[in-house]
Design a protein around this motif. Structure first.
Motif, PDB file in Angstrom:
ATOM      1  N   VAL A 138       0.847  -1.185   0.000  1.00 13.99           N
ATOM      2  CA  VAL A 138       0.000   0.000   0.000  1.00 13.99           C
ATOM      3  C   VAL A 138       0.888   1.243   0.000  1.00 13.99           C
ATOM      4  N   THR A 139       0.294   2.362  -0.375  1.00 16.12           N
ATOM      5  CA  THR A 139       1.027   3.623  -0.414  1.00 16.12           C
ATOM      6  C   THR A 139       0.555   4.533   0.708  1.00 16.12           C
ATOM      7  N   VAL A 140       1.505   5.032   1.491  1.00 15.09           N
ATOM      8  CA  VAL A 140       1.207   5.946   2.591  1.00 15.09           C
ATOM      9  C   VAL A 140       1.635   7.356   2.183  1.00 15.09           C
ATOM     10  N   LYS A 141       0.707   8.307   2.311  1.00 15.44           N
ATOM     11  CA  LYS A 141       1.021   9.704   2.017  1.00 15.44           C
ATOM     12  C   LYS A 141       1.494  10.377   3.301  1.00 15.44           C
ATOM     13  N   VAL A 142       2.619  11.070   3.193  1.00 15.21           N
ATOM     14  CA  VAL A 142       3.254  11.668   4.366  1.00 15.21           C
ATOM     15  C   VAL A 142       3.530  13.143   4.108  1.00 15.21           C
ATOM     16  N   LEU A 143       3.058  14.007   4.999  1.00 11.71           N
ATOM     17  CA  LEU A 143       3.380  15.424   4.916  1.00 11.71           C
ATOM     18  C   LEU A 143       4.653  15.681   5.696  1.00 11.71           C
ATOM     19  N   VAL A 144       5.613  16.322   5.036  1.00 12.58           N
ATOM     20  CA  VAL A 144       6.932  16.536   5.617  1.00 12.58           C
ATOM     21  C   VAL A 144       7.099  18.006   5.980  1.00 12.58           C
ATOM     22  N   PRO A 145       7.627  18.345   7.162  1.00 11.25           N
ATOM     23  CA  PRO A 145       8.008  17.429   8.238  1.00 11.25           C
ATOM     24  C   PRO A 145       6.837  17.063   9.159  1.00 11.25           C
ATOM     25  N   GLU A 146       5.773  17.851   9.144  1.00 10.61           N
ATOM     26  CA  GLU A 146       4.606  17.589   9.987  1.00 10.61           C
ATOM     27  C   GLU A 146       3.345  17.794   9.161  1.00 10.61           C
ATOM     28  N   PRO A 147       2.253  17.107   9.482  1.00 10.67           N
ATOM     29  CA  PRO A 147       2.014  16.253  10.656  1.00 10.67           C
ATOM     30  C   PRO A 147       2.421  14.799  10.470  1.00 10.67           C
ATOM     31  N   GLY A 148       3.140  14.462   9.384  1.00  8.50           N
ATOM     32  CA  GLY A 148       3.558  13.078   9.181  1.00  8.50           C
ATOM     33  C   GLY A 148       2.582  12.331   8.299  1.00  8.50           C
ATOM     34  N   PRO A 149       2.352  11.024   8.564  1.00 10.57           N
ATOM     35  CA  PRO A 149       1.460  10.220   7.721  1.00 10.57           C
ATOM     36  C   PRO A 149       0.022  10.695   7.853  1.00 10.57           C
ATOM     37  N   ILE A 150      -0.650  10.918   6.713  1.00  9.28           N
ATOM     38  CA  ILE A 150      -2.014  11.453   6.768  1.00  9.28           C
ATOM     39  C   ILE A 150      -3.038  10.509   6.152  1.00  9.28           C
ATOM     40  N   SER A 151      -2.615   9.631   5.230  1.00 11.82           N
ATOM     41  CA  SER A 151      -3.576   8.720   4.614  1.00 11.82           C
ATOM     42  C   SER A 151      -2.836   7.583   3.929  1.00 11.82           C
ATOM     43  N   TRP A 152      -3.600   6.568   3.498  1.00 13.07           N
ATOM     44  CA  TRP A 152      -3.000   5.442   2.790  1.00 13.07           C
ATOM     45  C   TRP A 152      -4.012   4.915   1.777  1.00 13.07           C
ATOM     46  N   ARG A 153      -3.499   4.271   0.736  1.00 15.74           N
ATOM     47  CA  ARG A 153      -4.373   3.773  -0.317  1.00 15.74           C
ATOM     48  C   ARG A 153      -3.870   2.442  -0.855  1.00 15.74           C
ATOM     49  N   LEU A 154      -4.741   1.749  -1.566  1.00 15.33           N
ATOM     50  CA  LEU A 154      -4.389   0.483  -2.199  1.00 15.33           C
ATOM     51  C   LEU A 154      -3.563   0.737  -3.452  1.00 15.33           C
ATOM     52  N   PRO A 155      -2.863  -0.288  -3.965  1.00 13.60           N
ATOM     53  CA  PRO A 155      -2.217  -0.147  -5.269  1.00 13.60           C
ATOM     54  C   PRO A 155      -3.293   0.048  -6.329  1.00 13.60           C
ATOM     55  N   LEU A 156      -2.961   0.710  -7.418  1.00 16.06           N
ATOM     56  CA  LEU A 156      -3.964   0.976  -8.450  1.00 16.06           C
ATOM     57  C   LEU A 156      -4.501  -0.313  -9.063  1.00 16.06           C
ATOM     58  N   ARG A 157      -3.638  -1.319  -9.183  1.00 11.83           N
ATOM     59  CA  ARG A 157      -4.056  -2.619  -9.700  1.00 11.83           C
ATOM     60  C   ARG A 157      -3.433  -3.718  -8.857  1.00 11.83           C
ATOM     61  N   HIS A 158      -4.158  -4.825  -8.738  1.00 14.90           N
ATOM     62  CA  HIS A 158      -3.656  -5.929  -7.910  1.00 14.90           C
ATOM     63  C   HIS A 158      -4.245  -7.236  -8.418  1.00 14.90           C
TER      64      HIS A 158
END
Length: 213
Positions: A138-158
């Motif tokens: 999965v892909t985790v979206k992270v805002l740098v330097p804060e607040p850090g990880p904000i969301s996650w999503r599945l791969p586009l295809r699996h």
């Protein structure tokens, strides 16, 4: 729930250049949907942009915004002469380990460090979440330097393995797509020629069959 999920996150693997990258400034005219800006002390995701005419002789840009942490939506107007600070949004890959209540446990495959995030930080619906399976990247979206990880999503295809196919629908005259159940229990529609035991590629955003795996 979302704030507590962020607080539970373990140390993330730094992306190259994290310590030296800074926010940068752009004019409202240069802002694009998907960017994250800092406004009034909050990280806001730009979801829409509209040229809203003029105000006091200057062009006015209307932005539709979503708070990166709370999800609250708002609309703001900016003069074209103003400057906005764009935040760095990194995307890192993690492996899904397991789900415990409303929390998912993920692992960095390079450092083997664990990250926990709330289900409410998932980019998608319950139907999309049903496609999550053990070992998935999965892909985790992270805002740098804060607040850090904000969301996650599945791969586009699996690729998924078919557990069963609705044979009754398949027998209907002219049926080209039938209901199928994946090994993880999720339900999708597949072409009538697909049989149990076969593996298929699913577009996770559209919940749609793509091809045989």
């Amino acid at each position: 729930m979302l704030r507590s999920a962020l607080a539970r996150a373990t140390q993330l693997r730094p992306a190259a250049g994290w310590l030296t990258r800074r926010w940068y400034q752009v004019s409202p005219n240069s802002v694009r949907p998907g960017m994250v800006i800092e406004h009034n002390g909050s990280p806001l995701i730009v979801v829409s942009k509209d040229h809203g005419g003029t105000g006091r002789g200057q062009a006015v840009i209307k932005l539709g915004l979503k708070h990166a942490v709370t999800g609250a939506r708002s609309n703001e107007r900016f003069r074209s002469s103003e400057s906005l600070e764009v935040m760095v949004l990194a995307q890192n890959e993690y492996q899904f380990l397991y789900m415990e209540g409303d929390t998912v446990h993920l692992m960095d495959m390079q450092t083997f460090e664990e990250l926990t995030m709330g289900v409410d930080t998932f980019d998608g619906t319950k139907e999309h979440l049903a496609l999550l399976e053990d070992g998935m990247t999965v892909t985790v979206k992270v805002l740098v330097p804060e607040p850090g990880p904000i969301s996650w999503r599945l791969p586009l295809r699996h690729a998924y393995k078919i557990k069963s196919v609705d044979q009754s629908i398949e027998k209907d005259k002219g049926a080209t797509y039938v209901n199928a159940v994946l090994e993880n229990g999720a339900q999708v529609k597949v072409p009538s020629f697909i049989r149990p035991g076969e593996s298929v590629v699913i577009d996770t955003s559209q919940l749609a069959y793509v091809s045989r795996a």
